[in-house]
Scaffold this motif. Sequence first.
Motif, PDB file in Angstrom:
ATOM      1  N   ALA A 116       0.807  -1.228   0.000  1.00  0.00           N
ATOM      2  CA  ALA A 116       0.000   0.000   0.000  1.00  0.00           C
ATOM      3  C   ALA A 116       0.836   1.272   0.000  1.00  0.00           C
ATOM      4  O   ALA A 116       0.353   2.328  -0.385  1.00  0.00           O
ATOM      5  N   ARG A 117       2.086   1.167   0.466  1.00  0.00           N
ATOM      6  CA  ARG A 117       2.934   2.358   0.660  1.00  0.00           C
ATOM      7  C   ARG A 117       2.196   3.408   1.490  1.00  0.00           C
ATOM      8  O   ARG A 117       2.223   4.608   1.194  1.00  0.00           O
ATOM      9  N   ALA A 118       1.552   2.952   2.548  1.00  0.00           N
ATOM     10  CA  ALA A 118       0.756   3.837   3.396  1.00  0.00           C
ATOM     11  C   ALA A 118       1.641   4.683   4.293  1.00  0.00           C
ATOM     12  O   ALA A 118       2.745   4.275   4.687  1.00  0.00           O
ATOM     13  N   ASN A 119       1.162   5.865   4.632  1.00  0.00           N
ATOM     14  CA  ASN A 119       1.868   6.716   5.591  1.00  0.00           C
ATOM     15  C   ASN A 119       1.925   6.024   6.950  1.00  0.00           C
ATOM     16  O   ASN A 119       1.081   5.194   7.282  1.00  0.00           O
ATOM     17  N   GLY A 120       2.904   6.385   7.757  1.00  0.00           N
ATOM     18  CA  GLY A 120       3.072   5.778   9.068  1.00  0.00           C
ATOM     19  C   GLY A 120       1.903   6.067   9.994  1.00  0.00           C
ATOM     20  O   GLY A 120       1.435   7.207  10.087  1.00  0.00           O
ATOM     21  N   ILE A 121       1.433   5.040  10.682  1.00  0.00           N
ATOM     22  CA  ILE A 121       0.316   5.225  11.614  1.00  0.00           C
ATOM     23  C   ILE A 121       0.829   5.606  13.004  1.00  0.00           C
ATOM     24  O   ILE A 121       1.946   5.293  13.392  1.00  0.00           O
ATOM     25  N   MET A 122       0.006   6.316  13.728  1.00  0.00           N
ATOM     26  CA  MET A 122       0.251   6.722  15.121  1.00  0.00           C
ATOM     27  C   MET A 122       1.577   7.451  15.310  1.00  0.00           C
ATOM     28  O   MET A 122       2.299   7.193  16.280  1.00  0.00           O
ATOM     29  N   PRO A 123       1.935   8.411  14.461  1.00  0.00           N
ATOM     30  CA  PRO A 123       3.218   9.092  14.634  1.00  0.00           C
ATOM     31  C   PRO A 123       3.267  10.012  15.848  1.00  0.00           C
ATOM     32  O   PRO A 123       4.350  10.362  16.318  1.00  0.00           O
ATOM     33  N   PHE A 124       2.102  10.417  16.368  1.00  0.00           N
ATOM     34  CA  PHE A 124       2.070  11.353  17.489  1.00  0.00           C
ATOM     35  C   PHE A 124       1.598  10.719  18.787  1.00  0.00           C
ATOM     36  O   PHE A 124       1.290  11.422  19.744  1.00  0.00           O
ATOM     37  N   VAL A 125       1.526   9.396  18.821  1.00  0.00           N
ATOM     38  CA  VAL A 125       1.053   8.733  20.038  1.00  0.00           C
ATOM     39  C   VAL A 125       2.018   8.968  21.208  1.00  0.00           C
ATOM     40  O   VAL A 125       1.627   8.854  22.362  1.00  0.00           O
ATOM     41  N   ALA A 126       3.255   9.349  20.906  1.00  0.00           N
ATOM     42  CA  ALA A 126       4.216   9.666  21.970  1.00  0.00           C
ATOM     43  C   ALA A 126       3.719  10.787  22.869  1.00  0.00           C
ATOM     44  O   ALA A 126       4.124  10.890  24.040  1.00  0.00           O
ATOM     45  N   ASN A 127       2.826  11.629  22.342  1.00  0.00           N
ATOM     46  CA  ASN A 127       2.313  12.762  23.115  1.00  0.00           C
ATOM     47  C   ASN A 127       1.092  12.402  23.951  1.00  0.00           C
ATOM     48  O   ASN A 127       0.576  13.252  24.681  1.00  0.00           O
ATOM     49  N   ALA A 128       0.610  11.170  23.834  1.00  0.00           N
ATOM     50  CA  ALA A 128      -0.555  10.756  24.610  1.00  0.00           C
ATOM     51  C   ALA A 128      -0.187  10.642  26.093  1.00  0.00           C
ATOM     52  O   ALA A 128       0.980  10.474  26.456  1.00  0.00           O
ATOM     53  N   ARG A 129      -1.188  10.726  26.937  1.00  0.00           N
ATOM     54  CA  ARG A 129      -0.949  10.678  28.382  1.00  0.00           C
ATOM     55  C   ARG A 129      -0.725   9.243  28.841  1.00  0.00           C
ATOM     56  O   ARG A 129      -1.526   8.362  28.556  1.00  0.00           O
ATOM     57  N   VAL A 130       0.360   9.023  29.560  1.00  0.00           N
ATOM     58  CA  VAL A 130       0.648   7.717  30.149  1.00  0.00           C
ATOM     59  C   VAL A 130       0.113   7.668  31.571  1.00  0.00           C
ATOM     60  O   VAL A 130      -0.240   8.687  32.154  1.00  0.00           O
ATOM     61  N   TYR A 131       0.070   6.474  32.149  1.00  0.00           N
ATOM     62  CA  TYR A 131      -0.361   6.304  33.530  1.00  0.00           C
ATOM     63  C   TYR A 131       0.786   6.483  34.517  1.00  0.00           C
ATOM     64  O   TYR A 131       0.612   7.033  35.595  1.00  0.00           O
ATOM     65  N   LEU A 132       1.969   5.979  34.167  1.00  0.00           N
ATOM     66  CA  LEU A 132       3.091   6.016  35.091  1.00  0.00           C
ATOM     67  C   LEU A 132       4.062   7.139  34.717  1.00  0.00           C
ATOM     68  O   LEU A 132       4.400   7.311  33.537  1.00  0.00           O
ATOM     69  N   ALA A 133       4.530   7.865  35.734  1.00  0.00           N
ATOM     70  CA  ALA A 133       5.446   8.978  35.486  1.00  0.00           C
ATOM     71  C   ALA A 133       6.716   8.509  34.780  1.00  0.00           C
ATOM     72  O   ALA A 133       7.266   9.225  33.939  1.00  0.00           O
ATOM     73  N   GLU A 134       7.162   7.287  35.096  1.00  0.00           N
ATOM     74  CA  GLU A 134       8.396   6.780  34.489  1.00  0.00           C
ATOM     75  C   GLU A 134       8.270   6.626  32.971  1.00  0.00           C
ATOM     76  O   GLU A 134       9.279   6.598  32.254  1.00  0.00           O
ATOM     77  N   ASP A 135       7.035   6.528  32.476  1.00  0.00           N
ATOM     78  CA  ASP A 135       6.834   6.289  31.054  1.00  0.00           C
ATOM     79  C   ASP A 135       6.650   7.564  30.239  1.00  0.00           C
ATOM     80  O   ASP A 135       6.480   7.512  29.024  1.00  0.00           O
ATOM     81  N   ILE A 136       6.698   8.727  30.896  1.00  0.00           N
ATOM     82  CA  ILE A 136       6.500   9.987  30.185  1.00  0.00           C
ATOM     83  C   ILE A 136       7.588  10.201  29.136  1.00  0.00           C
ATOM     84  O   ILE A 136       7.323  10.668  28.030  1.00  0.00           O
ATOM     85  N   THR A 137       8.827   9.854  29.478  1.00  0.00           N
ATOM     86  CA  THR A 137       9.945  10.056  28.549  1.00  0.00           C
ATOM     87  C   THR A 137      10.667   8.753  28.213  1.00  0.00           C
ATOM     88  O   THR A 137      11.702   8.782  27.550  1.00  0.00           O
TER      89      THR A 137
END
Length: 251
Positions: free
Chosen positions: A14-35
């Motif tokens: 399909a040569r589709a564009n990359g999915i979920m490129p901005f999911v890194a900005n979503a809110r995590v539950y644990l503080a250790e997972d923010i970065t």
Amino acid sequence: PLVFDGAWVPTLPARANGIMPFVANARVYLAEDITAVAPAFPYAYSFASQSEFYKMVKEVYDVSLTLTPEQKNIALFWIDQGNGVGYTPAGHDMLIVTQAMEQRGTNLALAAEAYAKACIAERDATIVCFRSKYISSIMRPITFIQDHIDATWFPFIVTPPHPEYPAAHSFVTGSVMQAVTKVLGDKVKITDHSYDFRGWSPRPFNSLLQAAEEAGISRFYGGIHYLNSIKTGLNVGRVVGLRIGEIKLHD
């Protein structure tokens, strides 16, 4: 997408564009997972036949030419495409957790804790994994193999539209199964009947983590991930899952 030698590019068919490129900005539950991110990709890009990068990709190619029926079955069992033909990866994870509790005879309180931690792990691991993917932005096997090894080659299963490293199936499923293992114990045997409705044989596992390991290696047999990416995904995912599994939710 980032542009550099060895960078991910959209892949066939399909040569589709990359999915979920901005999911890194979503809110995590644990503080250790923010970065949190996976370790840097270990090999420099090279198409020299003696380089570690070339040998890593060639391993995928060589295995694809000699797949056994069992290896094909594993690749297909974990393909998890959704789209009316199966579960999503997250859906498959949660069904495994459900089956583990049904087969074990888990009480309601323990089930509530297991589901809570499974879902926290599913979310945080997905965010950390895809954050890592778009930082590293490593090309998929199909791109390298068709350019430098065999122009006619295709993987056994279709390559999903996002960067290669780390492998998401091993990362996220590894995280979920590690978190739930902390609740249910490390000797929970399970027979996974997820795809009985498709006429596929159920798959038995001696532990939830063994199921996660098979989920990871399925992507190697499928020809869409390097072995190093699978191992790293599983290891880092388990670290995330362990943090979540140790959350104290009750007295």
